[in-house]
Write a protein that holds these residues in place. Structure first.
Motif, PDB file in Angstrom:
ATOM      1  N   TRP A 159     -57.919 -70.255  44.975  1.00 15.21           N
ATOM      2  CA  TRP A 159     -59.075 -69.673  44.825  1.00 15.21           C
ATOM      3  C   TRP A 159     -59.324 -68.410  45.456  1.00 15.21           C
ATOM      4  O   TRP A 159     -58.996 -68.561  47.012  1.00 15.21           O
ATOM      5  CB  TRP A 159     -60.613 -70.707  45.428  1.00 15.21           C
ATOM      6  N   LEU A 160     -59.867 -67.483  45.043  1.00 11.95           N
ATOM      7  CA  LEU A 160     -60.287 -66.066  45.860  1.00 11.95           C
ATOM      8  C   LEU A 160     -61.838 -66.293  45.986  1.00 11.95           C
ATOM      9  O   LEU A 160     -62.438 -66.420  44.871  1.00 11.95           O
ATOM     10  CB  LEU A 160     -59.959 -64.931  45.245  1.00 11.95           C
ATOM     11  N   CYS A 161     -62.355 -66.445  47.193  1.00 11.60           N
ATOM     12  CA  CYS A 161     -63.792 -66.692  47.245  1.00 11.60           C
ATOM     13  C   CYS A 161     -64.345 -65.448  47.851  1.00 11.60           C
ATOM     14  O   CYS A 161     -64.073 -64.831  48.908  1.00 11.60           O
ATOM     15  CB  CYS A 161     -63.830 -67.796  48.343  1.00 11.60           C
ATOM     16  N   ALA A 162     -65.599 -64.902  47.077  1.00 16.53           N
ATOM     17  CA  ALA A 162     -66.213 -63.745  47.645  1.00 16.53           C
ATOM     18  C   ALA A 162     -67.240 -64.182  49.089  1.00 16.53           C
ATOM     19  O   ALA A 162     -67.377 -65.468  48.819  1.00 16.53           O
ATOM     20  CB  ALA A 162     -67.130 -62.879  46.764  1.00 16.53           C
ATOM     21  N   GLY A 163     -67.454 -63.657  49.911  1.00 18.09           N
ATOM     22  CA  GLY A 163     -68.591 -63.750  50.880  1.00 18.09           C
ATOM     23  C   GLY A 163     -67.879 -64.541  51.979  1.00 18.09           C
ATOM     24  O   GLY A 163     -68.757 -65.208  52.646  1.00 18.09           O
ATOM     25  N   GLY A 164     -66.694 -64.428  52.212  1.00 14.64           N
ATOM     26  CA  GLY A 164     -65.932 -65.105  53.305  1.00 14.64           C
ATOM     27  C   GLY A 164     -65.982 -66.612  53.149  1.00 14.64           C
ATOM     28  O   GLY A 164     -65.770 -67.546  54.218  1.00 14.64           O
ATOM     29  N   ALA A 165     -66.204 -67.312  51.821  1.00 15.72           N
ATOM     30  CA  ALA A 165     -66.096 -68.816  51.903  1.00 15.72           C
ATOM     31  C   ALA A 165     -64.354 -69.208  52.049  1.00 15.72           C
ATOM     32  O   ALA A 165     -63.527 -68.315  51.814  1.00 15.72           O
ATOM     33  CB  ALA A 165     -66.483 -69.335  50.413  1.00 15.72           C
ATOM     34  N   PRO A 166     -64.487 -70.183  52.528  1.00 21.33           N
ATOM     35  CA  PRO A 166     -62.755 -70.742  52.737  1.00 21.33           C
ATOM     36  C   PRO A 166     -62.263 -70.823  51.377  1.00 21.33           C
ATOM     37  O   PRO A 166     -62.512 -71.038  50.377  1.00 21.33           O
ATOM     38  CB  PRO A 166     -62.939 -71.992  53.412  1.00 21.33           C
ATOM     39  N   ALA A 167     -60.958 -70.496  51.749  1.00 25.58           N
ATOM     40  CA  ALA A 167     -59.855 -70.372  50.143  1.00 25.58           C
ATOM     41  C   ALA A 167     -59.395 -71.910  50.280  1.00 25.58           C
ATOM     42  O   ALA A 167     -58.912 -72.465  51.148  1.00 25.58           O
ATOM     43  CB  ALA A 167     -58.776 -69.452  50.387  1.00 25.58           C
ATOM     44  N   GLU A 168     -59.528 -72.377  49.080  1.00 24.53           N
ATOM     45  CA  GLU A 168     -58.743 -73.754  48.481  1.00 24.53           C
ATOM     46  C   GLU A 168     -57.862 -73.527  47.876  1.00 24.53           C
ATOM     47  O   GLU A 168     -57.490 -72.386  47.422  1.00 24.53           O
ATOM     48  CB  GLU A 168     -60.071 -74.658  48.060  1.00 24.53           C
ATOM     49  N   SER A 169     -57.225 -74.637  47.611  1.00 16.93           N
ATOM     50  CA  SER A 169     -55.936 -74.615  46.826  1.00 16.93           C
ATOM     51  C   SER A 169     -55.824 -76.147  45.998  1.00 16.93           C
ATOM     52  O   SER A 169     -56.213 -77.191  46.762  1.00 16.93           O
ATOM     53  CB  SER A 169     -54.424 -74.195  47.495  1.00 16.93           C
ATOM     54  N   LEU A 170     -55.287 -76.092  44.954  1.00 18.41           N
ATOM     55  CA  LEU A 170     -54.741 -77.305  44.256  1.00 18.41           C
ATOM     56  C   LEU A 170     -53.503 -77.374  43.928  1.00 18.41           C
ATOM     57  O   LEU A 170     -52.822 -76.432  43.006  1.00 18.41           O
ATOM     58  CB  LEU A 170     -55.594 -77.431  42.904  1.00 18.41           C
ATOM     59  N   ALA A 171     -52.485 -78.057  44.692  1.00 19.34           N
ATOM     60  CA  ALA A 171     -51.060 -78.251  44.690  1.00 19.34           C
ATOM     61  C   ALA A 171     -50.986 -78.932  43.642  1.00 19.34           C
ATOM     62  O   ALA A 171     -51.199 -79.913  43.357  1.00 19.34           O
ATOM     63  CB  ALA A 171     -50.378 -78.727  45.809  1.00 19.34           C
ATOM     64  N   LEU A 172     -50.062 -78.204  42.656  1.00 18.25           N
ATOM     65  CA  LEU A 172     -49.625 -79.229  41.296  1.00 18.25           C
ATOM     66  C   LEU A 172     -48.261 -79.314  41.091  1.00 18.25           C
ATOM     67  O   LEU A 172     -47.569 -79.868  40.229  1.00 18.25           O
ATOM     68  CB  LEU A 172     -50.033 -78.359  40.091  1.00 18.25           C
ATOM     69  N   GLY A 173     -47.344 -79.058  42.366  1.00 18.86           N
ATOM     70  CA  GLY A 173     -46.124 -79.210  42.309  1.00 18.86           C
ATOM     71  C   GLY A 173     -45.065 -78.083  41.674  1.00 18.86           C
ATOM     72  O   GLY A 173     -45.607 -77.047  41.448  1.00 18.86           O
ATOM     73  N   GLY A 174     -43.973 -78.151  41.317  1.00 19.10           N
ATOM     74  CA  GLY A 174     -43.252 -77.147  40.923  1.00 19.10           C
ATOM     75  C   GLY A 174     -43.601 -76.604  39.338  1.00 19.10           C
ATOM     76  O   GLY A 174     -44.534 -77.116  38.562  1.00 19.10           O
ATOM     77  N   GLY A 175     -43.137 -75.562  39.257  1.00 22.64           N
ATOM     78  CA  GLY A 175     -43.442 -74.552  37.930  1.00 22.64           C
ATOM     79  C   GLY A 175     -44.722 -73.945  38.066  1.00 22.64           C
ATOM     80  O   GLY A 175     -45.480 -74.003  39.040  1.00 22.64           O
ATOM     81  N   ALA A 176     -44.778 -72.850  37.101  1.00 20.55           N
ATOM     82  CA  ALA A 176     -45.986 -71.882  37.172  1.00 20.55           C
ATOM     83  C   ALA A 176     -47.146 -72.330  36.656  1.00 20.55           C
ATOM     84  O   ALA A 176     -47.109 -73.181  35.219  1.00 20.55           O
ATOM     85  CB  ALA A 176     -45.540 -70.569  36.436  1.00 20.55           C
ATOM     86  N   VAL A 177     -48.357 -71.931  37.040  1.00 21.13           N
ATOM     87  CA  VAL A 177     -49.605 -72.170  36.104  1.00 21.13           C
ATOM     88  C   VAL A 177     -49.706 -70.901  35.427  1.00 21.13           C
ATOM     89  O   VAL A 177     -50.058 -69.816  36.042  1.00 21.13           O
ATOM     90  CB  VAL A 177     -50.695 -72.415  37.185  1.00 21.13           C
ATOM     91  N   ARG A 178     -49.424 -71.019  34.040  1.00 23.41           N
ATOM     92  CA  ARG A 178     -49.256 -70.023  33.321  1.00 23.41           C
ATOM     93  C   ARG A 178     -50.782 -69.537  32.640  1.00 23.41           C
ATOM     94  O   ARG A 178     -50.795 -68.289  32.054  1.00 23.41           O
ATOM     95  CB  ARG A 178     -48.435 -69.958  32.013  1.00 23.41           C
ATOM     96  N   CYS A 179     -51.751 -70.511  32.492  1.00 22.95           N
ATOM     97  CA  CYS A 179     -53.140 -70.180  31.904  1.00 22.95           C
ATOM     98  C   CYS A 179     -53.891 -70.876  32.616  1.00 22.95           C
ATOM     99  O   CYS A 179     -53.585 -72.220  33.171  1.00 22.95           O
ATOM    100  CB  CYS A 179     -53.087 -70.199  30.398  1.00 22.95           C
ATOM    101  N   LEU A 180     -55.025 -70.516  32.583  1.00 19.80           N
ATOM    102  CA  LEU A 180     -56.204 -71.110  33.270  1.00 19.80           C
ATOM    103  C   LEU A 180     -57.580 -71.115  32.153  1.00 19.80           C
ATOM    104  O   LEU A 180     -58.186 -70.074  31.648  1.00 19.80           O
ATOM    105  CB  LEU A 180     -56.777 -70.737  34.598  1.00 19.80           C
ATOM    106  N   ALA A 181     -58.425 -71.956  32.556  1.00 20.88           N
ATOM    107  CA  ALA A 181     -59.864 -72.111  31.772  1.00 20.88           C
ATOM    108  C   ALA A 181     -60.754 -72.963  32.786  1.00 20.88           C
ATOM    109  O   ALA A 181     -60.401 -74.105  33.123  1.00 20.88           O
ATOM    110  CB  ALA A 181     -59.890 -72.712  30.490  1.00 20.88           C
ATOM    111  N   VAL A 182     -61.767 -72.175  33.422  1.00 19.22           N
ATOM    112  CA  VAL A 182     -62.630 -72.890  34.348  1.00 19.22           C
ATOM    113  C   VAL A 182     -63.864 -72.754  33.625  1.00 19.22           C
ATOM    114  O   VAL A 182     -64.593 -71.928  33.120  1.00 19.22           O
ATOM    115  CB  VAL A 182     -62.577 -71.976  35.559  1.00 19.22           C
TER     116      VAL A 182
END
Length: 146
Positions: free
Chosen positions: A123-146
């Motif tokens: 996550w890229l967070c505006a306003g100085g919020a802490p950056a989080e992550s979601l590890a999914l193992g090997g391979g690339a995340v090629r698309c996202l929908a939030v």
């Protein structure tokens, strides 16, 4: 947009330009890659990912591992280096907004941009919020929908 719309264009030097589509006027020019020595050849400085928020109120940009979040006026409100090559961008719906007009550049904004990389989602967070992550193992995340 009713006023002619905007067109975001990314280039090889890590620069993003925002143009008024109808008139051809340059509205903003911003570097996604931080100032200083350019990265090694193995990490691209080409801007390969651009994502407007649904209402046009913000622009997510990525070049190699560098990610930036811009306001509609071209202000950099957040920037970070991802853990791997960026492969996808998506805004978290309804979260991006200015909360403090008087704050210094970037500090008065709130919102998140999902960043797909090799091995997970960050996550890229505006306003100085802490950056989080979601590890999914090997391979690339090629698309996202939030």
């Amino acid at each position: 947009e009713a006023d002619g719309g905007r067109l975001a264009v990314g280039g090889r030097g890590g620069e993003v330009e925002v143009w008024r589509a109808e008139s051809g006027d340059l509205l903003a020019s911003v570097s996604v890659v931080p100032a200083g020595p350019r990265r090694a050849v193995a990490v691209s400085n080409w801007v390969e990912w651009l994502s407007w928020r649904g209402d046009g109120g913000a622009l997510g940009c990525a070049a190699g591992r560098c990610v930036a979040l811009l306001s509609s006026g071209g202000e950099v409100v957040a920037r970070r280096e991802a853990s791997g090559q960026v492969a996808a961008l998506a805004f978290v719906a309804g979260e991006f907004k200015r909360v403090d007009e008087a704050a210094e550049a970037g500090a008065g904004w709130r919102g998140r941009l999902a960043v797909g990389t090799y091995g997970g989602v960050e996550w890229l967070c505006a306003g100085g919020a802490p950056a989080e992550s979601l590890a999914l193992g090997g391979g690339a995340v090629r698309c996202l929908a939030v």
